[in-house]
Scaffold this motif. Structure first.
Motif, mmCIF file in Angstrom:
data_model
loop_
_atom_site.group_PDB
_atom_site.id
_atom_site.type_symbol
_atom_site.label_atom_id
_atom_site.label_comp_id
_atom_site.label_asym_id
_atom_site.label_seq_id
_atom_site.Cartn_x
_atom_site.Cartn_y
_atom_site.Cartn_z
ATOM 1 N N ALA A 63 0.837 -1.193 0.000
ATOM 2 C CA ALA A 63 0.000 0.000 0.000
ATOM 3 C C ALA A 63 0.872 1.242 0.000
ATOM 4 O O ALA A 63 2.040 1.205 0.403
ATOM 5 C CB ALA A 63 -0.940 0.002 1.207
ATOM 6 N N ARG A 65 0.909 5.555 0.900
ATOM 7 C CA ARG A 65 0.290 6.644 1.659
ATOM 8 C C ARG A 65 -0.307 7.677 0.703
ATOM 9 O O ARG A 65 0.367 8.163 -0.193
ATOM 10 C CB ARG A 65 1.337 7.310 2.548
ATOM 11 C CG ARG A 65 0.835 8.482 3.386
ATOM 12 C CD ARG A 65 2.013 9.064 4.154
ATOM 13 N NE ARG A 65 1.615 10.171 5.003
ATOM 14 C CZ ARG A 65 1.588 11.444 4.612
ATOM 15 N NH1 ARG A 65 1.936 11.774 3.380
ATOM 16 N NH2 ARG A 65 1.218 12.396 5.460
ATOM 17 N N ILE A 66 -1.587 8.001 0.904
ATOM 18 C CA ILE A 66 -2.227 9.035 0.097
ATOM 19 C C ILE A 66 -2.710 10.191 0.977
ATOM 20 O O ILE A 66 -3.144 11.220 0.454
ATOM 21 C CB ILE A 66 -3.406 8.466 -0.716
ATOM 22 C CG1 ILE A 66 -4.429 7.777 0.186
ATOM 23 C CG2 ILE A 66 -2.903 7.498 -1.775
ATOM 24 C CD1 ILE A 66 -5.671 7.304 -0.553
ATOM 25 N N LEU A 70 -4.438 7.588 5.588
ATOM 26 C CA LEU A 70 -5.038 6.775 4.537
ATOM 27 C C LEU A 70 -3.965 6.112 3.683
ATOM 28 O O LEU A 70 -2.953 6.735 3.359
ATOM 29 C CB LEU A 70 -5.940 7.623 3.632
ATOM 30 C CG LEU A 70 -7.264 8.132 4.230
ATOM 31 C CD1 LEU A 70 -7.976 9.021 3.223
ATOM 32 C CD2 LEU A 70 -8.157 6.973 4.634
ATOM 33 N N ALA A 71 -4.203 4.865 3.323
ATOM 34 C CA ALA A 71 -3.296 4.119 2.453
ATOM 35 C C ALA A 71 -4.107 3.501 1.323
ATOM 36 O O ALA A 71 -5.243 3.049 1.517
ATOM 37 C CB ALA A 71 -2.564 3.036 3.235
ATOM 38 N N LYS A 72 -3.522 3.484 0.148
ATOM 39 C CA LYS A 72 -4.170 2.920 -1.036
ATOM 40 C C LYS A 72 -3.479 1.618 -1.418
ATOM 41 O O LYS A 72 -2.253 1.559 -1.499
ATOM 42 C CB LYS A 72 -4.086 3.922 -2.194
ATOM 43 C CG LYS A 72 -4.758 3.457 -3.478
ATOM 44 C CD LYS A 72 -4.651 4.549 -4.532
ATOM 45 C CE LYS A 72 -5.349 4.169 -5.818
ATOM 46 N NZ LYS A 72 -5.263 5.249 -6.835
ATOM 47 N N PRO A 92 -8.827 1.974 -1.240
ATOM 48 C CA PRO A 92 -8.211 2.337 0.043
ATOM 49 C C PRO A 92 -8.242 1.149 0.993
ATOM 50 O O PRO A 92 -9.186 0.343 0.972
ATOM 51 C CB PRO A 92 -9.084 3.490 0.548
ATOM 52 C CG PRO A 92 -10.382 3.324 -0.152
ATOM 53 C CD PRO A 92 -10.071 2.712 -1.493
ATOM 54 N N LEU A 93 -7.230 1.035 1.823
ATOM 55 C CA LEU A 93 -7.182 -0.054 2.800
ATOM 56 C C LEU A 93 -8.396 -0.015 3.720
ATOM 57 O O LEU A 93 -8.895 -1.054 4.156
ATOM 58 C CB LEU A 93 -5.888 0.055 3.607
ATOM 59 C CG LEU A 93 -5.655 -0.995 4.703
ATOM 60 C CD1 LEU A 93 -5.588 -2.395 4.102
ATOM 61 C CD2 LEU A 93 -4.364 -0.691 5.460
ATOM 62 N N SER A 94 -8.900 1.180 4.007
ATOM 63 C CA SER A 94 -10.046 1.327 4.898
ATOM 64 C C SER A 94 -11.312 0.702 4.340
ATOM 65 O O SER A 94 -12.290 0.510 5.071
ATOM 66 C CB SER A 94 -10.284 2.807 5.206
ATOM 67 O OG SER A 94 -10.485 3.538 4.009
ATOM 68 N N ARG A 102 -13.227 2.891 11.102
ATOM 69 C CA ARG A 102 -12.228 3.403 10.157
ATOM 70 C C ARG A 102 -11.330 4.463 10.786
ATOM 71 O O ARG A 102 -10.179 4.612 10.381
ATOM 72 C CB ARG A 102 -12.926 3.940 8.908
ATOM 73 C CG ARG A 102 -13.467 2.817 8.036
ATOM 74 C CD ARG A 102 -14.216 3.286 6.821
ATOM 75 N NE ARG A 102 -14.729 2.142 6.067
ATOM 76 C CZ ARG A 102 -15.547 2.229 5.025
ATOM 77 N NH1 ARG A 102 -15.933 3.436 4.600
ATOM 78 N NH2 ARG A 102 -15.966 1.143 4.399
ATOM 79 N N GLY A 106 -7.375 4.364 10.798
ATOM 80 C CA GLY A 106 -6.598 5.516 10.355
ATOM 81 C C GLY A 106 -5.513 5.904 11.341
ATOM 82 O O GLY A 106 -4.413 6.297 10.951
#
Length: 228
Positions: A63, A65-66, A70-72, A92-94, A102, A106
């Motif tokens: 993943a 970091r965005i 938040l991580a994509k 997104p990982l969430s 969430r 986060g």
């Protein structure tokens, strides 16, 4: 099943063995990550070789970091796709987490990126029609990009139980974030002089000498006037 159980009655719990088998990908990825971090620094994303964690690939993901928390997902194993019933790369990982939890996810993600921390998260799937009891464990480990900034992570998600109707999202039962490694690059030490080597002499430029003006030369042609 017969065996040498702790209850001295020749019974071994199949549940315990199944949990140990399921946890194997978590241990493998963490051991691989720690081996790469042998110099005390967070490993680079480019150091990850899929062959080193081959048996854990269905459960692993990478993943990016965005945002601070938040991580994509860039690359995701087939197990994550099975849980969501769709391709998860690019999500997104969430998206794997129930909306009510969430923010907690986060917070863990933010500490992984900001502190180089390790996050271990126990999960339980949302239940409903066609969605039976399912539990999972997630591991998040920080990585550095090729530029040296801590904006990547490698993770593992392993579940126990029948997946059932998808998508399956999870609530957080427990989250543990432990200190990780420094992302600061350590400068290389200056080379040491060996043996009887002498220190190099200081460079002194030669003095500048004035350039003499070029001497005048006699002309090649001479004009001779004759009035005879």
């Amino acid at each position: 099943m017969c065996g040498s159980g702790d209850n001295k009655q020749g019974v071994v719990s199949m549940t315990d063995r199944e949990k140990e088998r399921r946890a194997a990908p978590l241990r493998l990825v963490e051991s691989y990550w720690r081996a790469l971090a042998g110099d005390g620094q967070v490993p680079l994303r480019s150091q990850i070789d899929p062959r080193g964690i081959e048996s854990a690939l269905p459960y692993a993901f990478l993943a990016e970091r965005i945002a601070p928390s938040l991580a994509k997902l860039r690359v995701a194993g087939t197990h994550l796709n099975d849980l969501m019933g769709m391709e998860t790369a690019g999500m997104p990982l969430s998206a794997l987490i129930a909306p009510d939890d969430r923010d907690r996810m986060g917070e863990a993600v933010a500490r992984v990126f900001a502190e180089g921390a390790l996050a271990r998260i126990d999960l339980r799937g949302e239940e409903g029609f066609g969605k039976g009891r399912i539990e999972a464990q997630m591991l998040l480990l920080p990585l550095r990009s090729d530029m040296g900034d801590m904006t990547r992570m490698i993770g593992v998600l392993v579940s126990q139980g029948r997946i059932g109707r998808t998508p399956r999202r999870f609530g957080i039962l427990h989250a543990e974030v432990t200190p990780g490694l420094s992302a600061t690059m350590t400068p290389a030490p200056a080379p040491q002089r060996q043996g009887f080597a002498e220190p190099p002499a200081a460079f002194s430029p030669a003095p500048i000498r004035p350039v003499a003006a070029p001497a005048k030369r006699a002309p090649y042609l001479r004009l001779i006037v004759s009035n005879d």
